[in-house]
Design an enzyme around this catalytic site. Structure first.
Site, mmCIF file in Angstrom:
data_model
loop_
_atom_site.group_PDB
_atom_site.id
_atom_site.type_symbol
_atom_site.label_atom_id
_atom_site.label_comp_id
_atom_site.label_asym_id
_atom_site.label_seq_id
_atom_site.Cartn_x
_atom_site.Cartn_y
_atom_site.Cartn_z
ATOM 1 N N HIS A 37 19.274 -35.075 -67.156
ATOM 2 C CA HIS A 37 20.174 -35.334 -66.271
ATOM 3 C C HIS A 37 19.166 -35.506 -65.110
ATOM 4 C CE1 HIS A 37 23.111 -34.936 -63.045
ATOM 5 N NE2 HIS A 37 22.239 -34.189 -62.500
ATOM 6 N N TYR B 167 28.650 -29.441 -62.927
ATOM 7 C CA TYR B 167 29.536 -30.914 -62.896
ATOM 8 C C TYR B 167 30.723 -30.907 -62.386
ATOM 9 C CZ TYR B 167 25.999 -32.477 -66.156
ATOM 10 O OH TYR B 167 24.691 -33.175 -66.711
ATOM 11 N N PHE C 222 35.917 -36.457 -70.208
ATOM 12 C CA PHE C 222 34.598 -35.948 -70.897
ATOM 13 C C PHE C 222 34.424 -34.472 -70.436
ATOM 14 C CE2 PHE C 222 32.909 -39.025 -67.810
ATOM 15 C CZ PHE C 222 32.050 -38.314 -67.108
ATOM 16 N N ASN D 249 22.897 -37.269 -74.049
ATOM 17 C CA ASN D 249 21.694 -38.109 -73.479
ATOM 18 C C ASN D 249 20.514 -37.576 -72.893
ATOM 19 O OD1 ASN D 249 22.808 -36.956 -71.197
ATOM 20 N ND2 ASN D 249 23.645 -39.054 -70.296
ATOM 21 N N GLU E 125 22.454 -29.985 -55.906
ATOM 22 C CA GLU E 125 21.902 -29.723 -57.415
ATOM 23 C C GLU E 125 20.851 -28.785 -57.263
ATOM 24 O OE1 GLU E 125 21.764 -33.487 -59.586
ATOM 25 O OE2 GLU E 125 23.963 -33.528 -59.685
ATOM 26 N N ARG F 198 15.689 -41.699 -62.486
ATOM 27 C CA ARG F 198 16.910 -42.192 -62.951
ATOM 28 C C ARG F 198 16.221 -43.582 -63.669
ATOM 29 N NH1 ARG F 198 21.348 -40.441 -61.886
ATOM 30 N NH2 ARG F 198 22.720 -42.542 -62.020
ATOM 31 N N ARG G 77 16.309 -42.343 -72.450
ATOM 32 C CA ARG G 77 17.568 -42.066 -73.265
ATOM 33 C C ARG G 77 17.326 -43.037 -74.374
ATOM 34 N NH1 ARG G 77 20.862 -41.400 -67.738
ATOM 35 N NH2 ARG G 77 21.155 -39.115 -67.921
ATOM 36 N N LYS H 298 18.325 -31.489 -71.262
ATOM 37 C CA LYS H 298 19.642 -30.838 -71.685
ATOM 38 C C LYS H 298 19.544 -30.242 -73.216
ATOM 39 C CE LYS H 298 22.307 -34.336 -69.121
ATOM 40 N NZ LYS H 298 23.533 -35.450 -69.432
#
Ligand code: CMP
Length: 139
Positions: free
Chosen positions: A116, A50, A58, A113, A127, A86, A103, A10
């Site tokens: 993704h 998203y 948010f 964070n 995605e 993950r 993270r 990100k």
């Protein structure tokens, strides 16, 4: 099972100059970079990516953050790649992420964070297809 998953470093990860550090962790844990490109997302592109979160409080802040600078989009490939990615990232909220995760080590907040990763095979397919054509993914 060999899987593919979408990874995004990100805007905060790019700003912190830790692209190499994050990729090093993926590679050291058996994931291969099968595709990669840098992109500054438009608001529409972030909102579409998203869309599943569009009703969440948010959402607009998240899309603003995701368009605040360039990101590194990647397809990662490997044994159990979705769960492995993950696990290496840690929990969404860095305060709850396990020690040694990306993270926990680098993220400032639940929104900023660093990375993704797709959360399931169906989301990975959506995605990856959202950002990459088949010709851009190396097998
Ligand atoms: P990500 O894994 O990309 O999926 C959705 C993103 O929304 C998440 O990482 C965070 O960046 C952000 N996010 C998730 N939950 C919250 C929250 N409660 N508050 C703010 N941002 C969130």
């Amino acid at each position: 099972m060999i899987e593919k998953t979408l990874s995004i470093i990100k805007p905060d990860g790019v700003r912190k100059n830790i692209i190499g550090e994050v990729i090093k962790r993926f590679e050291a844990n058996g994931l291969k970079v099968a595709a990669a490109k840098m992109k500054h997302l438009s608001l529409k592109e972030a909102q579409g990516f998203y869309a599943v979160h569009s009703a969440r409080p948010f959402f607009s802040s998240l899309c603003e953050f995701m368009t605040s600078g360039p990101v590194l989009l990647m397809v990662l490939k490997g044994e159990g790649a979705i769960a492995k990615n993950r696990e290496l990232m840690g929990a969404t909220d860095p305060a709850k992420a396990a020690p040694g995760t990306i993270r926990k080590d680098f993220a400032d907040s639940i929104e900023s964070n660093i990375a993704h990763g797709s959360d399931a095979p169906e989301t990975a397919a959506f995605e990856i297809g959202y950002f990459f054509s088949g010709l851009e993914i190396f097998e």
